[in-house]
Write a protein that holds these residues in place. Structure first.
Motif, PDB file in Angstrom:
ATOM      1  N   GLU A 135      38.403  42.731  31.717  1.00  0.00           N
ATOM      2  CA  GLU A 135      38.158  43.252  30.371  1.00  0.00           C
ATOM      3  C   GLU A 135      38.723  42.304  29.316  1.00  0.00           C
ATOM      4  O   GLU A 135      38.078  42.029  28.294  1.00  0.00           O
ATOM      5  N   ILE A 136      39.935  41.787  29.562  1.00  0.00           N
ATOM      6  CA  ILE A 136      40.545  40.857  28.604  1.00  0.00           C
ATOM      7  C   ILE A 136      39.704  39.594  28.494  1.00  0.00           C
ATOM      8  O   ILE A 136      39.456  39.082  27.390  1.00  0.00           O
ATOM      9  N   CYS A 137      39.239  39.073  29.644  1.00  0.00           N
ATOM     10  CA  CYS A 137      38.399  37.870  29.632  1.00  0.00           C
ATOM     11  C   CYS A 137      37.096  38.123  28.876  1.00  0.00           C
ATOM     12  O   CYS A 137      36.623  37.258  28.121  1.00  0.00           O
ATOM     13  N   ASP A 194      36.684  40.280  26.451  1.00  0.00           N
ATOM     14  CA  ASP A 194      37.038  40.329  25.033  1.00  0.00           C
ATOM     15  C   ASP A 194      37.285  38.928  24.476  1.00  0.00           C
ATOM     16  O   ASP A 194      36.865  38.605  23.351  1.00  0.00           O
ATOM     17  N   ILE A 195      37.951  38.082  25.247  1.00  0.00           N
ATOM     18  CA  ILE A 195      38.197  36.702  24.803  1.00  0.00           C
ATOM     19  C   ILE A 195      36.886  35.963  24.640  1.00  0.00           C
ATOM     20  O   ILE A 195      36.706  35.200  23.674  1.00  0.00           O
TER      21      ILE A 195
END
Length: 117
Positions: free
Chosen positions: A89-91, A93-94
């Motif tokens: 999820e963080i990737c 978003d990035i």
């Protein structure tokens, strides 16, 4: 030992009537040896019994430890899956932010060239 060997042994131990006077001390010695062997056998049986009980206890403890270990492994696996999902999820978003930055940079460059024109 068969009967003939036993008779030979007795005749060898007591060759004369006079030597029969030593029967009582010999019998006492044999009875003492029998008691010693019986005590030794009893101690061995008790030790074997205790060893069996100890082995069962050790096996139960090992089984419990393996179950605990399996529970902890499942728990760690679950947390690792959650961490992997969070990283994905963080990737994502990035990546979205990186595309937004690229578009903003392109827009700023276009506006800057437009003002220069």
């Amino acid at each position: 030992m068969d009967k003939s060997n036993a008779l030979d042994y007795i005749n060898q131990m007591f060759p004369t009537e006079a030597s029969l006077s030593g029967v009582e001390p010999l019998m006492q010695k044999i009875h003492n040896e029998i008691r010693r062997v019986d005590a030794s056998i009893l101690a061995a049986v008790r030790q074997q019994s205790n060893s069996g009980t100890k082995a069962k206890e050790d096996l139960a403890a090992a089984t419990h430890a393996v179950e605990e270990l399996m529970y902890k492994v499942r728990e760690i696996k679950t947390k690792a899956e959650q961490s992997e999902t969070m990283v994905q999820e963080i990737c994502r978003d990035i990546k979205k932010l990186d595309f937004a930055k690229k578009h903003i940079t392109t827009t700023i460059t276009a506006l800057h060239r437009l003002t220069m024109l």
